[in-house]
Design a protein around this motif. Structure first.
Motif, PDB file in Angstrom:
ATOM      1  N   GLU A 164      91.120  60.000  34.803  1.00 34.37           N
ATOM      2  CA  GLU A 164      90.654  58.628  34.918  1.00 34.37           C
ATOM      3  C   GLU A 164      90.510  58.022  33.538  1.00 34.37           C
ATOM      4  O   GLU A 164      90.393  58.730  32.560  1.00 34.37           O
ATOM      5  CB  GLU A 164      89.296  58.597  35.623  1.00 34.37           C
ATOM      6  N   GLY A 165      90.450  56.683  33.538  1.00 34.09           N
ATOM      7  CA  GLY A 165      90.291  55.834  32.359  1.00 34.09           C
ATOM      8  C   GLY A 165      90.099  56.522  31.025  1.00 34.09           C
ATOM      9  O   GLY A 165      89.083  57.120  30.748  1.00 34.09           O
ATOM     10  N   THR A 166      91.049  56.405  30.141  1.00 26.57           N
ATOM     11  CA  THR A 166      90.949  57.100  28.870  1.00 26.57           C
ATOM     12  C   THR A 166      90.057  56.376  27.876  1.00 26.57           C
ATOM     13  O   THR A 166      89.628  56.937  26.899  1.00 26.57           O
ATOM     14  CB  THR A 166      92.328  57.255  28.221  1.00 26.57           C
ATOM     15  N   GLU A 167      89.766  55.087  28.131  1.00 25.10           N
ATOM     16  CA  GLU A 167      88.990  54.360  27.132  1.00 25.10           C
ATOM     17  C   GLU A 167      87.506  54.508  27.386  1.00 25.10           C
ATOM     18  O   GLU A 167      87.060  54.683  28.492  1.00 25.10           O
ATOM     19  CB  GLU A 167      89.343  52.874  27.179  1.00 25.10           C
ATOM     20  N   ILE A 168      86.738  54.362  26.343  1.00 21.82           N
ATOM     21  CA  ILE A 168      85.297  54.493  26.467  1.00 21.82           C
ATOM     22  C   ILE A 168      84.742  53.438  27.391  1.00 21.82           C
ATOM     23  O   ILE A 168      83.799  53.659  28.121  1.00 21.82           O
ATOM     24  CB  ILE A 168      84.635  54.406  25.080  1.00 21.82           C
ATOM     25  N   GLU A 169      85.348  52.269  27.382  1.00 19.08           N
ATOM     26  CA  GLU A 169      84.823  51.195  28.207  1.00 19.08           C
ATOM     27  C   GLU A 169      85.291  51.283  29.643  1.00 19.08           C
ATOM     28  O   GLU A 169      84.965  50.447  30.448  1.00 19.08           O
ATOM     29  CB  GLU A 169      85.190  49.820  27.611  1.00 19.08           C
ATOM     30  N   GLY A 170      86.099  52.256  29.934  1.00 20.03           N
ATOM     31  CA  GLY A 170      86.526  52.460  31.317  1.00 20.03           C
ATOM     32  C   GLY A 170      87.305  51.281  31.828  1.00 20.03           C
ATOM     33  O   GLY A 170      88.267  50.854  31.218  1.00 20.03           O
ATOM     34  N   LEU A 195      86.430  48.205  32.208  1.00 11.73           N
ATOM     35  CA  LEU A 195      85.914  46.870  31.950  1.00 11.73           C
ATOM     36  C   LEU A 195      86.851  45.955  31.191  1.00 11.73           C
ATOM     37  O   LEU A 195      86.904  44.775  31.443  1.00 11.73           O
ATOM     38  CB  LEU A 195      84.581  46.955  31.205  1.00 11.73           C
ATOM     39  N   ASP A 196      87.565  46.481  30.196  1.00 10.53           N
ATOM     40  CA  ASP A 196      88.373  45.555  29.384  1.00 10.53           C
ATOM     41  C   ASP A 196      89.836  45.557  29.765  1.00 10.53           C
ATOM     42  O   ASP A 196      90.354  46.563  30.145  1.00 10.53           O
ATOM     43  CB  ASP A 196      88.234  45.924  27.899  1.00 10.53           C
ATOM     44  N   TRP A 198      77.489  59.820  29.838  1.00  8.81           N
ATOM     45  CA  TRP A 198      78.710  60.530  30.243  1.00  8.81           C
ATOM     46  C   TRP A 198      79.245  61.287  29.031  1.00  8.81           C
ATOM     47  O   TRP A 198      78.788  61.089  27.913  1.00  8.81           O
ATOM     48  CB  TRP A 198      79.755  59.575  30.813  1.00  8.81           C
ATOM     49  N   LYS A 227      85.987  63.056  28.228  1.00  6.11           N
ATOM     50  CA  LYS A 227      86.587  64.191  28.935  1.00  6.11           C
ATOM     51  C   LYS A 227      87.458  65.081  28.052  1.00  6.11           C
ATOM     52  O   LYS A 227      87.659  66.249  28.347  1.00  6.11           O
ATOM     53  CB  LYS A 227      87.389  63.727  30.147  1.00  6.11           C
ATOM     54  N   ASN A 263      80.452  41.559  37.024  1.00  3.35           N
ATOM     55  CA  ASN A 263      81.049  42.886  37.103  1.00  3.35           C
ATOM     56  C   ASN A 263      81.781  43.242  35.809  1.00  3.35           C
ATOM     57  O   ASN A 263      82.486  44.242  35.737  1.00  3.35           O
ATOM     58  CB  ASN A 263      81.980  43.014  38.316  1.00  3.35           C
ATOM     59  N   GLU A 264      81.584  42.432  34.775  1.00  3.61           N
ATOM     60  CA  GLU A 264      82.178  42.781  33.478  1.00  3.61           C
ATOM     61  C   GLU A 264      81.233  43.663  32.675  1.00  3.61           C
ATOM     62  O   GLU A 264      81.535  44.035  31.537  1.00  3.61           O
ATOM     63  CB  GLU A 264      82.526  41.508  32.695  1.00  3.61           C
ATOM     64  N   ARG A 321      78.940  47.303  32.892  1.00  2.71           N
ATOM     65  CA  ARG A 321      78.739  48.509  33.687  1.00  2.71           C
ATOM     66  C   ARG A 321      77.371  48.478  34.368  1.00  2.71           C
ATOM     67  O   ARG A 321      77.114  49.258  35.288  1.00  2.71           O
ATOM     68  CB  ARG A 321      78.872  49.766  32.826  1.00  2.71           C
ATOM     69  N   ARG A 368      77.508  45.410  22.440  1.00  2.00           N
ATOM     70  CA  ARG A 368      78.613  44.806  23.187  1.00  2.00           C
ATOM     71  C   ARG A 368      78.255  43.358  23.493  1.00  2.00           C
ATOM     72  O   ARG A 368      77.303  43.077  24.234  1.00  2.00           O
ATOM     73  CB  ARG A 368      78.864  45.572  24.472  1.00  2.00           C
ATOM     74  N   GLU A 407      88.629  53.939  18.167  1.00  2.00           N
ATOM     75  CA  GLU A 407      89.475  53.144  19.066  1.00  2.00           C
ATOM     76  C   GLU A 407      88.823  51.845  19.518  1.00  2.00           C
ATOM     77  O   GLU A 407      89.446  51.029  20.188  1.00  2.00           O
ATOM     78  CB  GLU A 407      89.845  53.972  20.284  1.00  2.00           C
ATOM     79  N   LEU A 408      87.544  51.654  19.144  1.00  2.00           N
ATOM     80  CA  LEU A 408      86.876  50.445  19.599  1.00  2.00           C
ATOM     81  C   LEU A 408      87.111  49.287  18.645  1.00  2.00           C
ATOM     82  O   LEU A 408      87.198  49.468  17.443  1.00  2.00           O
ATOM     83  CB  LEU A 408      85.372  50.699  19.696  1.00  2.00           C
TER      84      LEU A 408
END
Lengths: 153, 287
Positions: free
Chosen positions: A144-150, A152-153, B111, B114, B145-146, B148, B181, B283-284
């Motif tokens: 599932e989603g590889t980005e930290i934000e999942g 959302l973006d 979390w 992974k 819903n933007e 979490r 954020r 990556e952010l």
């Protein structure tokens, strides 16, 4: 000198000093065995194992670079050969060889799809379709989603 | 499911017999495959579980997952989430942790990444102290819903912008980065399409906002940044902190302020604060 016998009944005479790199053989030698049958190791694999142990028997500093080059080349084998080596090295307790083999094999199987691995090793899929679906579901988290934000973006 | 594979370090004659090798991979010793798999990343390991029963069993060996789990996994399950850890395979625990889990009355999520097992946290604006939050002329909580957390704090207009937060959490050892954020403009959905309302956005180009992080050893890291990037969610990097002892809780404080009262500012959504290992932070998008 110690005599090793492969599963194909071929015999090899090797100096004890070389063979003690194998924990299994070392134990048997200490129990005074001079003839050691290895029903789990075929000739082809045993030849390679002996080659490895001979090279690693002389670990003086001057040979170190030599040994590293040898190890690198030694890993350039087919996956089937590497797996045969890892089982033999596991049985024979040759830890230095195992430490080379595990990451090499891991590196070679990681990018292959399931079906490719089954073909390479002639494994049949022993899951029922239901079980296979279940496994895919259970392991969904890993893809599932590889980005930290999942999402959302 | 998931029989624990025996480590090759304990050697009895029975185990040696068990480990005797045959040529067909169908008879491959589970422990051997498990040792190969232990050199792979979690997603790769779980992918290989599909190959055959032996691979599946090998992929579930606890000794593979023990080093991959974060050192604080029992703390997370037992103390934060109130969940049992005993009796579950470590692979299952890893899988459970890789999906965000809410705690602290839904104001926080935790979390693990992974691939690396790095611990990540998000803290909702609901958990922060916002000056003037109760005055609807200034701030409103709006559902979306933007986020979490399904809600953000929306600033219409104010002179004194101050958002404060703090956290006490047992992080594993390592270096972590903290982000705010934020979003300029109010995002809405019109007929399933995203629309942005910019009517309140003003004042950000006059003076920069200030981000501050107080690290576990009491140091303050301060940075200033002009907010621009209207209409996109941005993770603004506030600073980094180092956790030296993973066995005790780490305390940090963080804030976003713009208290120059010569001008008002508005049209800002404050969603949350994100904390993640600094190695993942690259990556952010941040300012």
């Amino acid at each position: 000198m110690i005599t090793l016998q492969s599963s194909d009944k071929d015999v090899f005479e090797i100096e004890q000093s070389i063979l003690i790199q194998s924990g299994t053989i070392k134990n048997m030698v200490e129990d005074d065995f001079t003839f050691i049958p290895l029903p789990s190791v075929d000739t082809e694999t045993l030849i390679k194992i002996i080659e490895y142990m001979k090279k690693h028997a002389d670990k003086t500093d001057s040979k170190e670079k030599n040994i590293k080059e040898f190890d690198k080349d030694f890993m350039k084998k087919t996956l089937n050969e590497l797996f045969a080596l890892v089982f033999a090295a596991n049985y024979l307790h040759i830890s230095s060889l195992l430490e080379l083999l595990y990451p090499s094999i891991a590196d070679r199987i990681k990018d292959k799809i399931t079906e490719a691995i089954r073909q390479i090793f002639s494994i049949r899929c022993d899951f029922t379709p239901e079980e296979e679906r279940r496994i895919i579901m259970d392991n969904k988290w890993a893809h599932e989603g590889t980005e930290i934000e999942g999402t959302l973006d | 499911m998931g029989a624990n594979a025996s480590s090759i370090d304990t050697k009895s004659d029975d185990q040696l017999a068990f480990l005797s090798v045959k040529s067909n991979l169908d008879d491959v010793p589970e422990a051997c495959i498990a040792l190969v798999l232990s050199y792979l990343d979690p997603p790769e390991i779980s992918k290989l579980a599909r190959v055959s029963r032996v691979f599946r069993a090998a992929a579930s060996a606890d000794f593979i997952w023990q080093p991959k789990l974060p050192s604080n996994y029992k703390y997370i399950f037992r103390e934060l989430l109130g969940l049992k850890v005993d009796g579950l395979g470590l692979k299952d625990l890893y899988a459970k942790l890789s999906r965000p889990r809410s705690f602290d009355a839904g104001t926080k999520e935790v979390w693990i990444d992974k691939n690396s097992g790095g611990v990540c946290l998000a803290i909702s604006s609901k958990r922060m102290t916002i000056t003037g939050i109760d005055d609807r002329r200034y701030w409103n909580h709006i559902p979306t819903n933007e986020s979490r957390f399904q809600t953000v704090a929306y600033l219409q207009q104010i002179w004194w912008l101050e958002v404060d937060g703090d956290l006490e959490f047992k992080f594993p050892e390592g270096t972590y980065s903290l982000f705010f954020r934020l979003h300029l403009g109010k995002a809405t959905k019109r007929h399933s399409r995203r629309a942005c309302n910019y009517e309140h956005v003003h004042g950000w180009d006059l003076k920069p906002v200030q981000f501050q992080l107080t690290t576990p050893d009491g140091c303050r890291v301060t940075s200033r940044c002009y907010l621009d990037n209207i209409g996109t969610w941005m993770q603004h990097h506030v600073g980094d902190f180092v956790v030296k002892d993973g066995t005790v809780p780490t305390k940090i404080k963080f804030s976003l302020t713009q208290i120059d009262c010569t001008h008002t500012k508005g049209g800002l959504c404050v969603d949350s604060v994100l904390i993640c290992p600094s190695s993942l932070a690259k990556e952010l998008s941040y300012c």
